[in-house]
Write a protein that holds these residues in place. Structure first.
Motif, PDB file in Angstrom:
ATOM      1  N   GLN A   1       0.818  -1.204   0.000  1.00 52.06           N
ATOM      2  CA  GLN A   1       0.000   0.000   0.000  1.00 52.06           C
ATOM      3  C   GLN A   1       0.857   1.262   0.000  1.00 52.06           C
ATOM      4  O   GLN A   1       0.573   2.226  -0.717  1.00 52.06           O
ATOM      5  CB  GLN A   1      -0.921   0.007   1.228  1.00 52.06           C
ATOM      6  N   LEU A   2       1.936   1.239   0.785  1.00 53.62           N
ATOM      7  CA  LEU A   2       2.821   2.395   0.843  1.00 53.62           C
ATOM      8  C   LEU A   2       3.513   2.625  -0.504  1.00 53.62           C
ATOM      9  O   LEU A   2       3.551   3.754  -1.013  1.00 53.62           O
ATOM     10  CB  LEU A   2       3.860   2.191   1.951  1.00 53.62           C
TER      11      LEU A   2
ATOM     12  N   ALA B   1       3.999   5.396  -5.917  1.00 56.16           N
ATOM     13  CA  ALA B   1       3.978   5.230  -7.378  1.00 56.16           C
ATOM     14  C   ALA B   1       2.863   6.063  -8.010  1.00 56.16           C
ATOM     15  O   ALA B   1       3.034   6.651  -9.087  1.00 56.16           O
ATOM     16  CB  ALA B   1       3.809   3.754  -7.735  1.00 56.16           C
ATOM     17  N   LYS B   2       1.733   6.145  -7.319  1.00 53.25           N
ATOM     18  CA  LYS B   2       0.610   6.914  -7.858  1.00 53.25           C
ATOM     19  C   LYS B   2       0.942   8.401  -7.908  1.00 53.25           C
ATOM     20  O   LYS B   2       0.608   9.094  -8.873  1.00 53.25           O
ATOM     21  CB  LYS B   2      -0.627   6.675  -6.992  1.00 53.25           C
TER      22      LYS B   2
ATOM     23  N   LEU C   1       3.970   9.708  -8.203  1.00 56.05           N
ATOM     24  CA  LEU C   1       4.953   9.905  -9.280  1.00 56.05           C
ATOM     25  C   LEU C   1       4.289   9.876 -10.657  1.00 56.05           C
ATOM     26  O   LEU C   1       4.670  10.620 -11.557  1.00 56.05           O
ATOM     27  CB  LEU C   1       6.035   8.820  -9.201  1.00 56.05           C
ATOM     28  N   LYS C   2       3.298   9.017 -10.804  1.00 58.29           N
ATOM     29  CA  LYS C   2       2.656   8.857 -12.117  1.00 58.29           C
ATOM     30  C   LYS C   2       1.693   9.993 -12.425  1.00 58.29           C
ATOM     31  O   LYS C   2       1.658  10.518 -13.547  1.00 58.29           O
ATOM     32  CB  LYS C   2       1.930   7.518 -12.184  1.00 58.29           C
ATOM     33  N   THR C   3       0.892  10.391 -11.425  1.00 54.41           N
ATOM     34  CA  THR C   3      -0.163  11.372 -11.690  1.00 54.41           C
ATOM     35  C   THR C   3       0.255  12.800 -11.372  1.00 54.41           C
ATOM     36  O   THR C   3      -0.348  13.747 -11.873  1.00 54.41           O
ATOM     37  CB  THR C   3      -1.418  11.035 -10.859  1.00 54.41           C
ATOM     38  N   GLY C   4       1.285  12.941 -10.518  1.00 55.59           N
ATOM     39  CA  GLY C   4       1.673  14.293 -10.106  1.00 55.59           C
ATOM     40  C   GLY C   4       0.684  14.924  -9.149  1.00 55.59           C
ATOM     41  O   GLY C   4       0.704  16.140  -8.938  1.00 55.59           O
TER      42      GLY C   4
ATOM     43  N   THR D   1      -0.403  11.443   4.182  1.00 53.52           N
ATOM     44  CA  THR D   1      -0.640  12.239   2.979  1.00 53.52           C
ATOM     45  C   THR D   1       0.692  12.384   2.245  1.00 53.52           C
ATOM     46  O   THR D   1       1.680  12.837   2.841  1.00 53.52           O
ATOM     47  CB  THR D   1      -1.187  13.631   3.315  1.00 53.52           C
ATOM     48  N   HIS D   2       0.706  11.987   0.972  1.00 51.13           N
ATOM     49  CA  HIS D   2       1.924  12.071   0.155  1.00 51.13           C
ATOM     50  C   HIS D   2       1.713  13.151  -0.905  1.00 51.13           C
ATOM     51  O   HIS D   2       0.831  13.013  -1.763  1.00 51.13           O
ATOM     52  CB  HIS D   2       2.216  10.720  -0.503  1.00 51.13           C
TER      53      HIS D   2
END
Length: 450
Positions: free
Chosen positions: A18-19, A24-25, A27-30, A61-62
């Protein structure tokens, strides 16, 4: 993907996944990503060097940190330790219902925490479904694309769309910039109309000129497609969904079939006209029904032989030597000498020359060198003037009875003259000599020049 130490326990791998998925999400979506509840123990080294894990729960929150070009360079992780909240929830969960009566107890024991867990579970499920839908979108055999806003910016397209446009880098570009060759072909206007009216537009076997690479030559493709408006939650039109299929092969096959049918109709009409002419002319020359039937049948068989030759080549043409051999084989090839280069005849030439050779061979068998005896037929041909090629054919009969010019022209003579002059745009000269008939035929091989 980097591995993260989530401590011991059956849930450790899922916690680490999950982390990592959240990072990754981002980095991919910004875009920021949230984990309402993350079970993630913390390793604590003991004085004796052993490591014990402190069971902890976090709300994370990332947030992406981007450079001037908009690329994600770092991820800011903001976490809140909600371990005590989780412990209180578990403690309250062990109370009897009448003991857990305060608002705080209800809040800690269920409401907020369960909703947070439920939202996170829903988010994971929706993310999984989104990935599945995106995979289907990208793998669909037809071409699809999503265009956004009044400039029709290409947000996303699948592999089939990329193949159609030559795998150009068009994502993030307005359609007019990405595919400039569409200007003047009406597609920009159709997209504008769909965005303005909200009404879909459908095209069937629509021709489109496309470049397979920037500044490359245009190629014509035929498309079945539909433009569908994309609406948001309030019903406002946000973009256009493009979906369709490249049907170029189907359209070209239909055109070839129509051309073949038209060509077949043309050939059938010409053949029927030839048969009608043969029947009428043969009837004029033969009052006896039996004689008419024999002559008429032999001429129809000659026409059939030439058609057989053309059928073998799918009506692309026939070789001159093959036509001669087919039309003279019945009289014995040992009595004929054929001498000349390979000359390819188009279908019309092959049919006309086949009829001519049949008449010459038939007359030779009745009155000339191919009657019983030692007579022979020599056929020589050559091609002159390669810039404007002409085929010269010389038919010579030797060793047979002498022949005299007939008092009246029969059907055979008229057929030869008509075919050479009118059908082949050439000339024919017949010489009746004591040692046999001689026929000189000259025809142009370039019919357009003729």
């Amino acid at each position: 993907m980097q591995e993260y130490d989530a401590g011991p326990g059956e849930d450790a791998s899922e916690n680490a996944r999950q982390l990592a998925a959240s990072f990754a999400k981002v980095l991919k979506t910004g875009k920021p990503d949230h984990l309402a509840v993350l079970h993630y123990p913390i390793p604590i080294e003991q004085p004796d060097g052993t490591v014990l894990y402190d069971d902890r729960y976090w709300s994370c929150t990332h947030t992406p940190i981007k450079d001037a070009s908009g690329s994600v360079t770092h991820i800011l992780q903001h976490t809140s330790d909600i371990t005590e909240l989780e412990r209180l929830r578990r403690q309250v969960g062990r109370l009897r219902p009448e003991e857990a009566s305060s608002a705080l107890d209800s809040l800690i024991g269920g409401g907020m925490f369960r909703r947070a867990m439920s939202v996170q579970a829903d988010n994971r499920r929706l993310e999984s479904e989104r990935r599945q839908l995106l995979d289907i979108f990208m793998q669909t055999p037809g071409f699809v694309a999503v265009l956004n806003g009044p400039e029709h910016v290409i947000q996303l397209h699948n592999g089939a769309y990329g193949q159609l446009i030559g795998h150009r880098d068009v994502v993030g570009k307005p359609i007019r910039e990405a595919l400039p060759e569409l200007a003047g072909q009406g597609f920009y206007d159709c997209l504008d109309e769909v965005l303005a009216t909200g009404e879909p537009f459908q095209g069937r076997q629509s021709p489109v000129q496309l470049q397979h690479m920037p500044n490359g030559s245009l190629t014509t493709r035929y498309l079945n497609f539909i433009y569908q408006p994309i609406r948001n939650d309030t019903g406002a039109i946000m973009g256009v969904f493009v979906q369709g299929h490249d049907v170029t092969d189907t359209v070209l096959a239909a055109e070839r079939q129509k051309l073949m049918i038209d060509e077949l109709n043309h050939r059938v009409k010409n053949t029927l006209a030839t048969v009608q002419s043969i029947a009428m002319q043969t009837a004029r020359s033969h009052e006896d029904p039996r004689s008419f039937a024999e002559t008429f049948q032999s001429r129809i068989l000659s026409l059939s032989h030439t058609h057989d030759l053309l059928t073998r080549s799918h009506w692309e043409g026939a070789d001159l030597r093959e036509v001669l051999e087919h039309e003279t084989a019945a009289h014995g090839l040992h009595r004929l000498t054929l001498n000349g280069p390979s000359v390819s005849l188009d279908p019309a030439m092959a049919v006309s020359l086949g009829m001519i050779f049949h008449e010459l061979a038939t007359n030779a068998a009745k009155y000339g060198a191919l009657t019983p005896g030692e007579g022979r037929v020599l056929v020589d041909w050559s091609v002159a003037d390669l810039n404007n090629p002409h085929l010269a054919i010389l038919w010579r009969e030797t060793g047979g009875p002498s022949v005299a010019q007939p008092e009246r022209r029969g059907f055979g003579s008229r057929l030869i003259e008509r075919n050479v002059r009118h059908d082949l745009a050439g000339t024919a000269q017949m010489h009746y000599r004591d040692n046999g008939l001689s026929a000189e035929i000259t025809i142009p091989l370039n019919k357009e020049a003729a």
